[in-house]
Design a protein around this motif. Structure first.
Motif, PDB file in Angstrom:
ATOM      1  N   PHE A  80       0.855  -1.187   0.000  1.00  0.00           N
ATOM      2  CA  PHE A  80       0.000   0.000   0.000  1.00  0.00           C
ATOM      3  C   PHE A  80       0.897   1.245   0.000  1.00  0.00           C
ATOM      4  CE2 PHE A  80      -2.959  -3.095   1.661  1.00  0.00           C
ATOM      5  CZ  PHE A  80      -4.235  -2.627   1.410  1.00  0.00           C
ATOM      6  N   CYS A  81       1.986   1.175   0.772  1.00  0.00           N
ATOM      7  CA  CYS A  81       2.872   2.324   0.963  1.00  0.00           C
ATOM      8  C   CYS A  81       3.539   2.782  -0.331  1.00  0.00           C
ATOM      9  CB  CYS A  81       3.946   2.003   2.004  1.00  0.00           C
ATOM     10  SG  CYS A  81       3.291   1.694   3.654  1.00  0.00           S
ATOM     11  N   ALA A  82       3.686   1.881  -1.296  1.00  0.00           N
ATOM     12  CA  ALA A  82       4.322   2.247  -2.558  1.00  0.00           C
ATOM     13  C   ALA A  82       3.572   3.381  -3.256  1.00  0.00           C
ATOM     14  CB  ALA A  82       4.421   1.031  -3.473  1.00  0.00           C
ATOM     15  N   THR A  83       2.267   3.460  -3.047  1.00  0.00           N
ATOM     16  CA  THR A  83       1.496   4.553  -3.663  1.00  0.00           C
ATOM     17  C   THR A  83       1.896   5.887  -3.059  1.00  0.00           C
ATOM     18  OG1 THR A  83      -0.322   3.067  -4.195  1.00  0.00           O
ATOM     19  CG2 THR A  83      -0.824   5.426  -4.123  1.00  0.00           C
ATOM     20  N   ALA A  84       2.059   5.941  -1.739  1.00  0.00           N
ATOM     21  CA  ALA A  84       2.506   7.184  -1.093  1.00  0.00           C
ATOM     22  C   ALA A  84       3.912   7.558  -1.561  1.00  0.00           C
ATOM     23  CB  ALA A  84       2.463   7.046   0.431  1.00  0.00           C
ATOM     24  N   VAL A  85       4.758   6.556  -1.787  1.00  0.00           N
ATOM     25  CA  VAL A  85       6.114   6.824  -2.269  1.00  0.00           C
ATOM     26  C   VAL A  85       6.067   7.349  -3.697  1.00  0.00           C
ATOM     27  CG1 VAL A  85       8.329   5.754  -2.881  1.00  0.00           C
ATOM     28  CG2 VAL A  85       7.212   5.182  -0.714  1.00  0.00           C
ATOM     29  N   ARG A  86       5.304   6.682  -4.539  1.00  0.00           N
ATOM     30  CA  ARG A  86       5.226   7.068  -5.952  1.00  0.00           C
ATOM     31  C   ARG A  86       4.630   8.458  -6.150  1.00  0.00           C
ATOM     32  NH1 ARG A  86       2.409   3.217  -7.238  1.00  0.00           N
ATOM     33  NH2 ARG A  86       0.395   4.180  -7.547  1.00  0.00           N
ATOM     34  N   THR A  87       3.580   8.782  -5.382  1.00  0.00           N
ATOM     35  CA  THR A  87       2.890  10.067  -5.564  1.00  0.00           C
ATOM     36  C   THR A  87       3.435  11.177  -4.694  1.00  0.00           C
ATOM     37  OG1 THR A  87       1.220   9.606  -3.861  1.00  0.00           O
ATOM     38  CG2 THR A  87       0.731   8.858  -6.128  1.00  0.00           C
ATOM     39  N   GLY A  88       4.117  10.810  -3.593  1.00  0.00           N
ATOM     40  CA  GLY A  88       4.593  11.812  -2.642  1.00  0.00           C
ATOM     41  C   GLY A  88       3.475  12.435  -1.828  1.00  0.00           C
ATOM     42  N   ARG A  89       2.318  11.755  -1.784  1.00  0.00           N
ATOM     43  CA  ARG A  89       1.142  12.274  -1.054  1.00  0.00           C
ATOM     44  C   ARG A  89       0.551  11.183  -0.167  1.00  0.00           C
ATOM     45  NH1 ARG A  89      -0.875  13.741  -6.470  1.00  0.00           N
ATOM     46  NH2 ARG A  89      -2.386  12.124  -6.006  1.00  0.00           N
ATOM     47  N   ALA A  90      -0.302  11.612   0.743  1.00  0.00           N
ATOM     48  CA  ALA A  90      -1.017  10.661   1.589  1.00  0.00           C
ATOM     49  C   ALA A  90      -1.839   9.722   0.709  1.00  0.00           C
ATOM     50  CB  ALA A  90      -1.930  11.405   2.560  1.00  0.00           C
ATOM     51  N   TYR A  91      -1.956   8.490   1.158  1.00  0.00           N
ATOM     52  CA  TYR A  91      -2.766   7.494   0.461  1.00  0.00           C
ATOM     53  C   TYR A  91      -3.689   6.887   1.500  1.00  0.00           C
ATOM     54  CZ  TYR A  91      -3.911   3.322  -2.322  1.00  0.00           C
ATOM     55  OH  TYR A  91      -4.556   2.322  -3.015  1.00  0.00           O
ATOM     56  N   VAL A  92      -4.989   6.905   1.220  1.00  0.00           N
ATOM     57  CA  VAL A  92      -5.992   6.442   2.174  1.00  0.00           C
ATOM     58  C   VAL A  92      -6.925   5.456   1.471  1.00  0.00           C
ATOM     59  CG1 VAL A  92      -7.908   7.147   3.667  1.00  0.00           C
ATOM     60  CG2 VAL A  92      -5.890   8.616   3.441  1.00  0.00           C
ATOM     61  N   VAL A  93      -7.160   4.332   2.134  1.00  0.00           N
ATOM     62  CA  VAL A  93      -8.077   3.309   1.633  1.00  0.00           C
ATOM     63  C   VAL A  93      -9.034   2.962   2.780  1.00  0.00           C
ATOM     64  CG1 VAL A  93      -8.294   1.005   0.629  1.00  0.00           C
ATOM     65  CG2 VAL A  93      -6.281   2.411   0.103  1.00  0.00           C
ATOM     66  N   PRO A  94     -10.250   3.511   2.771  1.00  0.00           N
ATOM     67  CA  PRO A  94     -11.193   3.236   3.860  1.00  0.00           C
ATOM     68  C   PRO A  94     -11.698   1.790   3.893  1.00  0.00           C
ATOM     69  CG  PRO A  94     -11.847   5.207   2.632  1.00  0.00           C
ATOM     70  CD  PRO A  94     -10.746   4.549   1.866  1.00  0.00           C
ATOM     71  N   ASP A  95     -11.854   1.174   2.708  1.00  0.00           N
ATOM     72  CA  ASP A  95     -12.319  -0.221   2.645  1.00  0.00           C
ATOM     73  C   ASP A  95     -11.627  -0.903   1.469  1.00  0.00           C
ATOM     74  OD1 ASP A  95     -13.563  -2.676   2.529  1.00  0.00           O
ATOM     75  OD2 ASP A  95     -15.596  -1.872   2.699  1.00  0.00           O
ATOM     76  N   ALA A  96     -10.561  -1.606   1.770  1.00  0.00           N
ATOM     77  CA  ALA A  96      -9.753  -2.240   0.730  1.00  0.00           C
ATOM     78  C   ALA A  96     -10.509  -3.334  -0.012  1.00  0.00           C
ATOM     79  CB  ALA A  96      -8.468  -2.801   1.333  1.00  0.00           C
ATOM     80  N   THR A  97     -11.527  -3.910   0.613  1.00  0.00           N
ATOM     81  CA  THR A  97     -12.255  -5.000  -0.044  1.00  0.00           C
ATOM     82  C   THR A  97     -13.034  -4.523  -1.255  1.00  0.00           C
ATOM     83  OG1 THR A  97     -14.223  -4.818   1.361  1.00  0.00           O
ATOM     84  CG2 THR A  97     -12.448  -6.295   2.113  1.00  0.00           C
ATOM     85  N   ILE A  98     -13.317  -3.225  -1.332  1.00  0.00           N
ATOM     86  CA  ILE A  98     -14.044  -2.692  -2.492  1.00  0.00           C
ATOM     87  C   ILE A  98     -13.213  -1.695  -3.289  1.00  0.00           C
ATOM     88  CG2 ILE A  98     -16.321  -3.127  -1.495  1.00  0.00           C
ATOM     89  CD1 ILE A  98     -16.442  -0.069  -0.850  1.00  0.00           C
ATOM     90  N   ASP A  99     -11.961  -1.506  -2.882  1.00  0.00           N
ATOM     91  CA  ASP A  99     -11.086  -0.574  -3.582  1.00  0.00           C
ATOM     92  C   ASP A  99     -10.560  -1.249  -4.852  1.00  0.00           C
ATOM     93  OD1 ASP A  99      -9.318   2.048  -3.137  1.00  0.00           O
ATOM     94  OD2 ASP A  99      -8.065   0.461  -3.998  1.00  0.00           O
ATOM     95  N   PRO A 100     -10.729  -0.601  -6.022  1.00  0.00           N
ATOM     96  CA  PRO A 100     -10.311  -1.252  -7.268  1.00  0.00           C
ATOM     97  C   PRO A 100      -8.817  -1.576  -7.339  1.00  0.00           C
ATOM     98  CG  PRO A 100     -11.008   1.021  -7.674  1.00  0.00           C
ATOM     99  CD  PRO A 100     -11.312   0.703  -6.242  1.00  0.00           C
ATOM    100  N   ASP A 101      -7.980  -0.812  -6.640  1.00  0.00           N
ATOM    101  CA  ASP A 101      -6.533  -1.068  -6.661  1.00  0.00           C
ATOM    102  C   ASP A 101      -6.079  -2.073  -5.615  1.00  0.00           C
ATOM    103  OD1 ASP A 101      -6.085   0.737  -8.775  1.00  0.00           O
ATOM    104  OD2 ASP A 101      -6.041   2.419  -7.355  1.00  0.00           O
ATOM    105  N   GLN A 102      -6.881  -2.311  -4.582  1.00  0.00           N
ATOM    106  CA  GLN A 102      -6.426  -3.145  -3.463  1.00  0.00           C
ATOM    107  C   GLN A 102      -7.252  -4.403  -3.222  1.00  0.00           C
ATOM    108  OE1 GLN A 102      -3.567  -2.591  -2.179  1.00  0.00           O
ATOM    109  NE2 GLN A 102      -3.255  -0.541  -3.012  1.00  0.00           N
ATOM    110  N   ALA A 103      -8.412  -4.526  -3.810  1.00  0.00           N
ATOM    111  CA  ALA A 103      -9.321  -5.633  -3.485  1.00  0.00           C
ATOM    112  C   ALA A 103      -8.704  -7.013  -3.696  1.00  0.00           C
ATOM    113  CB  ALA A 103     -10.615  -5.507  -4.282  1.00  0.00           C
TER     114      ALA A 103
END
Length: 170
Positions: A80-103
Protein backbone atom coordinates in the motif's frame (compact mmCIF):
# COMPACT_ATOMS: atom_id res chain seq x y z
CA UNK A 1 10.91 5.01 -16.83
CA UNK A 2 12.78 8.05 -18.12
CA UNK A 3 16.46 8.75 -17.44
CA UNK A 4 15.49 11.40 -14.90
CA UNK A 5 13.14 8.91 -13.16
CA UNK A 6 15.98 6.34 -13.11
CA UNK A 7 18.33 8.94 -11.65
CA UNK A 8 15.82 9.95 -8.95
CA UNK A 9 15.25 6.30 -8.05
CA UNK A 10 19.01 5.68 -7.77
CA UNK A 11 19.44 8.81 -5.66
CA UNK A 12 16.57 7.76 -3.37
CA UNK A 13 18.01 4.28 -2.91
CA UNK A 14 21.48 5.74 -2.27
CA UNK A 15 20.06 7.93 0.51
CA UNK A 16 18.29 4.88 1.95
CA UNK A 17 21.48 2.79 1.79
CA UNK A 18 23.27 5.45 3.80
CA UNK A 19 20.93 5.04 6.78
CA UNK A 20 21.85 2.50 9.46
CA UNK A 21 18.41 0.84 9.54
CA UNK A 22 19.81 -2.14 11.43
CA UNK A 23 20.76 -0.02 14.44
CA UNK A 24 18.87 -1.48 17.44
CA UNK A 25 18.31 1.95 19.02
CA UNK A 26 16.88 3.35 15.78
CA UNK A 27 14.53 0.39 15.49
CA UNK A 28 13.44 0.79 19.13
CA UNK A 29 12.66 4.45 18.52
CA UNK A 30 10.77 3.72 15.28
CA UNK A 31 8.78 1.01 17.08
CA UNK A 32 7.90 3.55 19.80
CA UNK A 33 6.63 6.07 17.23
CA UNK A 34 4.60 3.30 15.58
CA UNK A 35 3.09 2.27 18.92
CA UNK A 36 2.18 5.88 19.74
CA UNK A 37 0.53 6.36 16.34
CA UNK A 38 -1.45 3.11 16.60
CA UNK A 39 -2.70 4.16 20.03
CA UNK A 40 -3.63 7.70 18.99
CA UNK A 41 -5.42 6.55 15.82
CA UNK A 42 -7.03 3.54 17.54
CA UNK A 43 -5.69 1.15 14.91
CA UNK A 44 -4.17 -2.29 15.55
CA UNK A 45 -1.10 -1.90 13.31
CA UNK A 46 1.25 0.99 12.61
CA UNK A 47 4.37 0.80 10.49
CA UNK A 48 7.40 2.66 9.27
CA UNK A 49 7.99 1.27 5.80
CA UNK A 50 10.92 1.72 3.48
CA UNK A 51 10.06 0.95 -0.12
CA UNK A 52 12.72 -0.54 -2.38
CA UNK A 53 12.27 -1.30 -6.07
CA UNK A 54 10.75 -4.79 -5.61
CA UNK A 55 10.00 -5.01 -1.88
CA UNK A 56 9.21 -3.03 1.23
CA UNK A 57 10.56 -3.60 4.71
CA UNK A 58 9.49 -2.33 8.12
CA UNK A 59 12.31 -0.96 10.29
CA UNK A 60 9.64 0.14 12.78
CA UNK A 61 6.33 -1.47 13.64
CA UNK A 62 3.62 -2.04 16.19
CA UNK A 63 0.95 -4.73 16.16
CA UNK A 64 2.34 -7.06 13.49
CA UNK A 65 1.82 -10.78 13.95
CA UNK A 66 2.27 -13.98 11.99
CA UNK A 67 4.43 -14.01 8.89
CA UNK A 68 4.49 -10.18 8.68
CA UNK A 69 6.05 -9.99 12.14
CA UNK A 70 8.57 -12.65 11.20
CA UNK A 71 9.62 -11.16 7.84
CA UNK A 72 9.08 -7.44 8.57
CA UNK A 73 8.23 -6.77 4.94
CA UNK A 74 6.26 -7.69 1.84
CA UNK A 75 6.76 -7.92 -1.90
CA UNK A 76 6.59 -4.50 -3.53
CA UNK A 77 3.47 -5.29 -5.52
CA UNK A 78 1.56 -5.87 -2.27
CA UNK A 79 2.69 -2.56 -0.78
CA UNK A 80 0.00 0.00 0.00
CA UNK A 81 2.87 2.32 0.96
CA UNK A 82 4.32 2.25 -2.56
CA UNK A 83 1.50 4.55 -3.66
CA UNK A 84 2.51 7.18 -1.09
CA UNK A 85 6.11 6.82 -2.27
CA UNK A 86 5.23 7.07 -5.95
CA UNK A 87 2.89 10.07 -5.56
CA UNK A 88 4.59 11.81 -2.64
CA UNK A 89 1.14 12.27 -1.05
CA UNK A 90 -1.02 10.66 1.59
CA UNK A 91 -2.77 7.49 0.46
CA UNK A 92 -5.99 6.44 2.17
CA UNK A 93 -8.08 3.31 1.63
CA UNK A 94 -11.19 3.24 3.86
CA UNK A 95 -12.32 -0.22 2.64
CA UNK A 96 -9.75 -2.24 0.73
CA UNK A 97 -12.25 -5.00 -0.04
CA UNK A 98 -14.04 -2.69 -2.49
CA UNK A 99 -11.09 -0.57 -3.58
CA UNK A 100 -10.31 -1.25 -7.27
CA UNK A 101 -6.53 -1.07 -6.66
CA UNK A 102 -6.43 -3.15 -3.46
CA UNK A 103 -9.32 -5.63 -3.49
CA UNK A 104 -7.16 -8.46 -4.89
CA UNK A 105 -4.08 -7.64 -2.81
CA UNK A 106 -3.10 -10.74 -0.76
CA UNK A 107 -2.76 -8.51 2.33
CA UNK A 108 -6.51 -7.94 1.91
CA UNK A 109 -7.68 -11.34 0.64
CA UNK A 110 -5.47 -13.53 2.86
CA UNK A 111 -4.39 -11.39 5.83
CA UNK A 112 -7.61 -9.41 6.28
CA UNK A 113 -6.30 -5.86 5.97
CA UNK A 114 -9.37 -3.72 5.38
CA UNK A 115 -8.26 -0.10 5.89
CA UNK A 116 -5.06 1.85 5.37
CA UNK A 117 -3.77 5.39 5.74
CA UNK A 118 -0.17 6.33 5.05
CA UNK A 119 1.89 9.44 4.46
CA UNK A 120 5.35 9.80 2.90
CA UNK A 121 8.51 9.70 5.02
CA UNK A 122 11.04 12.09 3.49
CA UNK A 123 14.82 12.23 3.96
CA UNK A 124 16.92 14.72 1.98
CA UNK A 125 13.98 15.48 -0.29
CA UNK A 126 13.49 11.81 -1.21
CA UNK A 127 10.48 9.73 -0.20
CA UNK A 128 11.91 6.69 1.57
CA UNK A 129 8.65 5.01 2.49
CA UNK A 130 5.60 5.77 4.56
CA UNK A 131 4.32 6.03 8.08
CA UNK A 132 1.01 4.23 8.11
CA UNK A 133 -1.71 2.46 10.00
CA UNK A 134 -3.59 -0.68 8.99
CA UNK A 135 -6.93 -1.86 10.26
CA UNK A 136 -8.98 -5.02 9.98
CA UNK A 137 -12.26 -3.13 9.78
CA UNK A 138 -13.52 -0.49 7.40
CA UNK A 139 -12.43 2.91 8.70
CA UNK A 140 -12.85 6.53 7.67
CA UNK A 141 -9.71 8.49 8.44
CA UNK A 142 -10.13 12.12 9.47
CA UNK A 143 -7.94 15.12 8.68
CA UNK A 144 -6.78 14.92 12.32
CA UNK A 145 -5.71 11.29 11.73
CA UNK A 146 -3.69 12.32 8.68
CA UNK A 147 -2.15 15.21 10.63
CA UNK A 148 -1.05 12.73 13.32
CA UNK A 149 0.52 10.53 10.65
CA UNK A 150 2.23 13.60 9.12
CA UNK A 151 3.67 14.59 12.49
CA UNK A 152 4.98 11.06 13.00
CA UNK A 153 6.41 10.95 9.47
CA UNK A 154 8.28 14.22 10.02
CA UNK A 155 9.73 12.87 13.27
CA UNK A 156 10.69 9.62 11.51
CA UNK A 157 12.39 11.50 8.66
CA UNK A 158 14.51 13.47 11.14
CA UNK A 159 15.31 10.32 13.09
CA UNK A 160 16.38 8.41 9.96
CA UNK A 161 18.55 11.34 8.95
CA UNK A 162 20.27 11.26 12.34
CA UNK A 163 21.20 7.57 11.84
CA UNK A 164 23.29 8.00 8.74
CA UNK A 165 26.17 5.57 8.60
CA UNK A 166 29.21 7.21 10.16
CA UNK A 167 27.15 9.89 11.96
CA UNK A 168 26.43 9.94 15.67
CA UNK A 169 22.70 9.74 16.44
CA UNK A 170 21.15 12.80 18.03
Amino acid sequence: MSNSDDSRARDRLAVMAGIDVDNPELRRRLDAISARTAERLHQPVSLVSMVLDTAQFFPGSHGLDGWLAELHGTPGEWSFCATAVRTGRAYVVPDATIDPDQATNPLVTVDGVRSYAGVPVIVDGHVMGAHCVLGFDQHTFTPADLAELQDGAAEIGELLQSYRRGDTPA
